[in-house]
Structures are given as structure tokens and as C-alpha cells.
Scaffold this motif. Structure first.
Motif, mmCIF file in Angstrom:
data_model
loop_
_atom_site.group_PDB
_atom_site.id
_atom_site.type_symbol
_atom_site.label_atom_id
_atom_site.label_comp_id
_atom_site.label_asym_id
_atom_site.label_seq_id
_atom_site.Cartn_x
_atom_site.Cartn_y
_atom_site.Cartn_z
ATOM 1 N N ASP A 132 0.854 -1.177 0.000
ATOM 2 C CA ASP A 132 0.000 0.000 0.000
ATOM 3 C C ASP A 132 0.898 1.238 0.000
ATOM 4 O O ASP A 132 2.039 1.195 0.463
ATOM 5 C CB ASP A 132 -0.970 0.002 1.187
ATOM 6 C CG ASP A 132 -0.274 -0.082 2.532
ATOM 7 O OD1 ASP A 132 0.885 -0.523 2.595
ATOM 8 O OD2 ASP A 132 -0.904 0.280 3.550
ATOM 9 N N SER A 133 0.391 2.339 -0.523
ATOM 10 C CA SER A 133 1.217 3.524 -0.719
ATOM 11 C C SER A 133 0.332 4.762 -0.745
ATOM 12 O O SER A 133 -0.835 4.696 -1.143
ATOM 13 C CB SER A 133 1.976 3.409 -2.053
ATOM 14 O OG SER A 133 2.627 4.626 -2.382
ATOM 15 N N VAL A 134 0.883 5.885 -0.308
ATOM 16 C CA VAL A 134 0.222 7.172 -0.515
ATOM 17 C C VAL A 134 0.802 7.774 -1.786
ATOM 18 O O VAL A 134 2.014 7.955 -1.902
ATOM 19 C CB VAL A 134 0.426 8.112 0.684
ATOM 20 C CG1 VAL A 134 -0.127 9.505 0.371
ATOM 21 C CG2 VAL A 134 -0.256 7.554 1.924
ATOM 22 N N VAL A 135 -0.075 8.045 -2.756
ATOM 23 C CA VAL A 135 0.357 8.576 -4.047
ATOM 24 C C VAL A 135 -0.202 9.985 -4.206
ATOM 25 O O VAL A 135 -1.372 10.233 -3.901
ATOM 26 C CB VAL A 135 -0.084 7.657 -5.218
ATOM 27 C CG1 VAL A 135 -1.588 7.433 -5.209
ATOM 28 C CG2 VAL A 135 0.346 8.215 -6.560
ATOM 29 N N THR A 136 0.649 10.913 -4.643
ATOM 30 C CA THR A 136 0.269 12.319 -4.795
ATOM 31 C C THR A 136 0.476 12.773 -6.223
ATOM 32 O O THR A 136 1.544 12.546 -6.807
ATOM 33 C CB THR A 136 1.102 13.207 -3.852
ATOM 34 O OG1 THR A 136 0.882 12.801 -2.500
ATOM 35 C CG2 THR A 136 0.716 14.671 -4.007
ATOM 36 N N LYS A 137 -0.547 13.402 -6.777
ATOM 37 C CA LYS A 137 -0.421 14.017 -8.096
ATOM 38 C C LYS A 137 0.075 15.447 -7.881
ATOM 39 O O LYS A 137 -0.682 16.344 -7.535
ATOM 40 C CB LYS A 137 -1.777 14.020 -8.813
ATOM 41 C CG LYS A 137 -1.758 14.647 -10.205
ATOM 42 C CD LYS A 137 -3.168 14.610 -10.772
ATOM 43 C CE LYS A 137 -3.276 15.286 -12.107
ATOM 44 N NZ LYS A 137 -4.682 15.232 -12.604
ATOM 45 N N VAL A 138 1.388 15.650 -8.056
ATOM 46 C CA VAL A 138 1.965 16.985 -7.888
ATOM 47 C C VAL A 138 1.491 17.875 -9.034
ATOM 48 O O VAL A 138 0.949 18.968 -8.827
ATOM 49 C CB VAL A 138 3.508 16.914 -7.825
ATOM 50 C CG1 VAL A 138 4.098 18.297 -7.578
ATOM 51 C CG2 VAL A 138 3.955 15.936 -6.730
ATOM 52 N N THR A 139 1.710 17.389 -10.259
ATOM 53 C CA THR A 139 1.201 18.016 -11.485
ATOM 54 C C THR A 139 0.798 16.895 -12.430
ATOM 55 O O THR A 139 0.946 15.716 -12.094
ATOM 56 C CB THR A 139 2.260 18.904 -12.173
ATOM 57 O OG1 THR A 139 3.356 18.062 -12.594
ATOM 58 C CG2 THR A 139 2.806 19.984 -11.231
ATOM 59 N N ASP A 140 0.334 17.233 -13.613
ATOM 60 C CA ASP A 140 -0.058 16.202 -14.578
ATOM 61 C C ASP A 140 1.123 15.370 -15.058
ATOM 62 O O ASP A 140 0.935 14.283 -15.608
ATOM 63 C CB ASP A 140 -0.761 16.843 -15.782
ATOM 64 C CG ASP A 140 -2.184 17.283 -15.437
ATOM 65 O OD1 ASP A 140 -2.771 16.696 -14.506
ATOM 66 O OD2 ASP A 140 -2.691 18.211 -16.092
ATOM 67 N N ASP A 141 2.352 15.882 -14.876
ATOM 68 C CA ASP A 141 3.528 15.112 -15.304
ATOM 69 C C ASP A 141 4.515 14.860 -14.166
ATOM 70 O O ASP A 141 5.698 14.657 -14.386
ATOM 71 C CB ASP A 141 4.224 15.797 -16.490
ATOM 72 C CG ASP A 141 4.642 17.229 -16.190
ATOM 73 O OD1 ASP A 141 4.493 17.668 -15.038
ATOM 74 O OD2 ASP A 141 5.108 17.913 -17.134
ATOM 75 N N HIS A 142 4.013 14.875 -12.932
ATOM 76 C CA HIS A 142 4.864 14.563 -11.772
ATOM 77 C C HIS A 142 4.020 13.900 -10.688
ATOM 78 O O HIS A 142 3.075 14.497 -10.171
ATOM 79 C CB HIS A 142 5.516 15.842 -11.225
ATOM 80 C CG HIS A 142 6.404 15.590 -10.023
ATOM 81 N ND1 HIS A 142 6.899 16.618 -9.246
ATOM 82 C CD2 HIS A 142 6.867 14.441 -9.464
ATOM 83 C CE1 HIS A 142 7.630 16.101 -8.256
ATOM 84 N NE2 HIS A 142 7.624 14.785 -8.381
ATOM 85 N N ILE A 143 4.359 12.660 -10.351
ATOM 86 C CA ILE A 143 3.720 11.907 -9.282
ATOM 87 C C ILE A 143 4.752 11.650 -8.185
ATOM 88 O O ILE A 143 5.885 11.258 -8.461
ATOM 89 C CB ILE A 143 3.190 10.544 -9.793
ATOM 90 C CG1 ILE A 143 2.143 10.741 -10.878
ATOM 91 C CG2 ILE A 143 2.639 9.719 -8.636
ATOM 92 C CD1 ILE A 143 0.887 11.423 -10.441
ATOM 93 N N TYR A 144 4.358 11.897 -6.938
ATOM 94 C CA TYR A 144 5.227 11.607 -5.793
ATOM 95 C C TYR A 144 4.553 10.523 -4.957
ATOM 96 O O TYR A 144 3.356 10.609 -4.674
ATOM 97 C CB TYR A 144 5.432 12.870 -4.950
ATOM 98 C CG TYR A 144 6.145 12.638 -3.630
ATOM 99 C CD1 TYR A 144 7.495 12.288 -3.595
ATOM 100 C CD2 TYR A 144 5.474 12.773 -2.416
ATOM 101 C CE1 TYR A 144 8.153 12.087 -2.394
ATOM 102 C CE2 TYR A 144 6.117 12.576 -1.200
ATOM 103 C CZ TYR A 144 7.464 12.233 -1.203
ATOM 104 O OH TYR A 144 8.111 12.028 -0.008
ATOM 105 N N LEU A 145 5.300 9.483 -4.599
ATOM 106 C CA LEU A 145 4.721 8.430 -3.779
ATOM 107 C C LEU A 145 5.731 7.913 -2.770
ATOM 108 O O LEU A 145 6.941 8.091 -2.935
ATOM 109 C CB LEU A 145 4.175 7.285 -4.628
ATOM 110 C CG LEU A 145 5.102 6.502 -5.549
ATOM 111 C CD1 LEU A 145 4.575 5.083 -5.704
ATOM 112 C CD2 LEU A 145 5.165 7.142 -6.918
ATOM 113 N N VAL A 146 5.209 7.319 -1.717
ATOM 114 C CA VAL A 146 6.040 6.750 -0.656
ATOM 115 C C VAL A 146 5.629 5.301 -0.470
ATOM 116 O O VAL A 146 4.441 4.996 -0.304
ATOM 117 C CB VAL A 146 5.862 7.530 0.669
ATOM 118 C CG1 VAL A 146 6.691 6.882 1.775
ATOM 119 C CG2 VAL A 146 6.262 8.991 0.496
#
Length: 410
Positions: A132-146
Motif C-alpha cells: 500500500d502507498s500514498v500517491v500524490t499528483k503533484v502536477t499532470d507530469d509529476h507523481i510523488y509516492l512513498v
């Protein structure tokens, strides 16, 4: 729960974390002390009286000078600062990073507003959970996840394998693993007021699940309003060279009310909040539907599928799963992982995956998987501990109400 009881609480949490760790490292032997990785805050932990234990190949604090029970209660009443730098942060970039990630997870990533995130699950071809992971849409061309520390190697190998084939077909996606950063989690009612001293950004305008890049204590940080305790709080990705100074500044600004807190209290806090520990409550053979994470499967994803194991998962959504993750309150000694769950008549209906004594509720709580039909709140059960059956009851989770900071309802 005094004296020996407190010792037992600490021992049971240590066993639970070690058990999850053993599963996650796929039966590899624990590294010797010299081989364990250390976060940049290691010396800071030791100087502050931390008891260090092996976890997912890292030497991590399980508790400090106060007890696990005291730390748990203090987080809910004041605040806690956790070093979670063993977890793996990464960025996916490129114009196709969202369609790429959506092949691997159940979330509607495309539907997220920029600067927002959600809990998601990496699935396998059989519909089971890789992590399981927290996924963040920073912008339409950048995803940050842990991703989880114990799952790092298999997660990165899984992502890399699929990325190679995706790029071979012309997809535009690349990644960066943020090993140059550390990760702190600041949790509890004092999290926002204390952190506000260290940034010019107005934290009252950042809600649960939202992400910002901002200056905190003079360093450029990734800030997500999230956590693993059920309390309001933040996860702060900070350049490693600035991590110790940030930790010191947070503790200083709190005037001693926010305390350094270890993995022991973090585990009891997440159990009280009804949150899964991967390796205990979620595994390769457990689907997101069985784990009670239906809400994390986006509406568009339910209609379109397109992620690994979609056929199995969408069928479970339609027909209902055969087992379900549920909460329990029980009598007698606290239930442990693998304790058998029985019906009142004594037939097997499931198994406990996490359990312990709740420092905040002062009662035994647990979660586990029960056969559908025996999963409803109020169902009376028996939980077998060391060969003896004790009374229990299926209970709604979270056990302790969550206090996430959400926008006022319109």
C-alpha cells in the motif's frame, strides 16, 4: 496496565513489528548490527535515549525514555515526531507518468486535483496486494509516492520491470528515488501550530491529503498533510542535511509537548486508527476488497479496469469477497497475530492479523479476517489465545475516532 503489563505491551508490539519485518524481507536473515542501515537521525535518536531495533534492514527506534503507552497517549493529547526515513519516497515524471502508474495501482490518479493525494494499493495479476502507498499528483507530469521500507526492493523491481516495457512501447516516464531526502512524520493536535512557527505558508489552508513544496526551517521540503496515527499531522520530506536541525526545531518550538516517538507507539496508534500494517494485515494473497479498501478503487477504475488483477478485484466488488478485514474487542489477554477466530459454536471463521492492548481505550483491540456473514458489527465470536477461547465481538473501525483536518462542509 502497570509494571509487567507495560513490559508485555512493549514486547507484544516488538514481536508484531518483527513478524511483519520477517515476512517483508522474504525470510532473509536479519542483518547484524553493523550491516543495518542508519537514518541521518540515528545519533540524535541514541542521544535522546532511544532503544534501537532492527526493522526492514534499518536500525530504528522502537521507543525512547517514556513507555510505549505514554508515547501513544501523548501523541493523541499533544503530539509526536517520528523518523520514518526508512520509507522510500520516489517521483515519477513525464507526460505518461499517470497512465503508467494506473496500470499498477487501483487509484484514479488522473482524477486527482494537482497537489492532492490518496492511499492506494499496488496489485498483482491475481488481485493481491504487493504494497500500500500514498500517491500524490503533484502536477499532470509529476507523481510523488512513498512505499513501505520492507517492500522497497520488491516494489522498485516491480515498477522498474513494468517501466521498461512501457517505455519500450514509446511511453514517456522516468523516475527518481529520493535517497537524498529524509522523512519525518509530525502527528497530533499540536502538529499544525508547532510547524506553523517554522514556515511562512498558511497551514490552515492545507487540508488532509494535500501536498505542497515549501520552505520549512530554511529547507525546501515536500509537505503532505497525512499520517499513520488517525490524528491530524504531516509527513515532511526534507533534504537529509537539514533533517536533524528540523527535528530539533520542532521539538524546541513545542516546548517539550511534542515528543520523539518510536515504532512501538506508531504501531499501537495505527491499530487504534484501524490502519493496516503491510506484512500483517495486507499481503500478496489479500485483495484490496478483502482488506476493506473498496473506497480506494476510483469510480472510473471500477468502470474501466486496466490495472493488474482488475478482473478478480472487480468481480469481488460485484459479488462480495469471501473474507473481510474487521475489528474486534476481546476479553482475556490481548489477541495476537494468527490467533484463531471462532463462531460462538466453536467453528473456525478466521484469523487475527494484528492485536494488542489499546493505551487510549484501556481495552484489548484487534483486527483480522473473518468469513463473510460473520463480519458484521456486533457479531459475538471466540478468539483462541494459547489454546484457550476468550469472548470477543466484531467492532467497527477505527477504534479511536480519526481527527483528520478536512475543509468545512459546504
Amino acid at each position: 496496565m502497570r509494571g509487567g503489563g507495560l513490559w508485555q505491551l512493549g514486547q507484544s508490539i516488538t514481536r508484531r513489528l518483527v513478524q511483519a519485518d520477517k515476512k517483508q524481507v522474504a525470510r532473509r536473515f536479519f542483518a547484524s548490527e553493523a550491516d543495518l542501515k542508519k537514518t541521518v537521525l540515528y545519533d540524535f535518536h541514541v542521544a535522546n535515549g532511544a532503544k534501537m531495533v532492527p526493522f526492514a534492514g534499518w536500525s530504528m527506534p522502537i521507543q525512547y525514555k517514556d513507555s510505549i503507552m505514554e508515547s501513544t497517549v501523548n501523541c493523541r493529547e499533544n503530539g509526536s515526531l517520528f523518523d520514518v526515513s526508512h520509507m522510500c519516497g520516489l517521483s515519477l515524471t513525464g507526460k505518461d507518468c499517470i497512465p503508467f502508474l494506473e496500470k499498477l495501482v487501483i487509484a484514479d490518479v488522473a482524477g486527482l486535483a494537482p497537489g492532492t493525494g490518496t492511499l492506494t494499493v499496488f496489485t498483482n495479476e491475481k488481485g493481491g496486494s504487493i504494497d500500500d502507498s500514498v500517491v500524490t499528483k503533484v502536477t499532470d507530469d509529476h507523481i510523488y509516492l512513498v512505499v513501505n521500507a520492507g517492500c522497497r526492493d520488491k516494489d522498485l523491481a516491480h515498477i522498474e520491470e513494468h517501466m521498461k516495457s512501457f517505455k519500450a512501447k514509446g511511453g514517456d516516464v522516468s523516475w527518481h528515488i529520493h535517497d537524498e531526502r529524509s522523512l519525518l512524520a509530525l502527528q497530533g493536535p499540536l502538529a499544525a501550530p508547532v510547524l506553523q512557527y517554522l514556515t511562512k505558508e498558511d497551514l490552515s489552508k492545507i487540508y488532509f491529503g494535500e501536498f505542497r513544496v515549501m520552505d520549512i526551517n530554511g529547507a525546501t521540503c515536500f509537505l503532505t498533510r497525512t499520517g499513520y496515527t488517525g490524528e491530524d499531522g504531516f509527513e515532511i520530506s526534507v533534504p537529509s542535511e537539514a533533517a536533524v536541525d528540523l527535528a530539533k526545531a520542532i521539538l524546541e518550538k513545542s516546548e517539550g509537548k511534542v515528543r520523539l516517538t518510536g515504532l512501538g507507539a506508531r504501531d499501537s496508534l495505527r491499530l487504534e486508527a484501524g490502519l493496516c500494517l503491510y506484512g500483517n494485515d495486507m499481503e500478496q494473497h489479500i485483495s484490496p476488497v478483502e482488506a476493506g479498501l473498496n473506497w480506494a478503487i476510483g469510480k472510473r477504475r471500477r468502470a474501466e479496469g486496466g490495472f493488474l488483477g482488475a478482473e478478480v478485484i472487480l468481480k469481488q466488488l460485484e459479488e462480495g469477497p469471501k473474507i473481510r478485514r474487521v475489528g474486534f474487542i476481546s476479553s482475556g489477554p490481548p489477541a495476537r497475530s494468527h490467533s484463531e477466530i471462532q463462531s460462538e459454536k466453536g467453528t473456525n471463521i478466521g484469523e487475527i492479523t494484528s492485536g494488542g492492548f489499546s493505551p487510549c481505550l484501556k481495552k484489548n483491540i484487534a483486527m483480522g479476517y473473518a468469513k463473510s456473514g460473520s463480519h458484521k458489527s456486533g457479531t459475538k465470536v471466540k478468539i483462541v489465545i494459547r489454546g484457550k477461547a476468550y469472548e470477543g465481538v466484531v467492532t467497527k473501525m477505527p477504534f479511536v475516532p480519526t481527527k483528520y483536518y478536512k475543509p468545512p462542509s459546504s
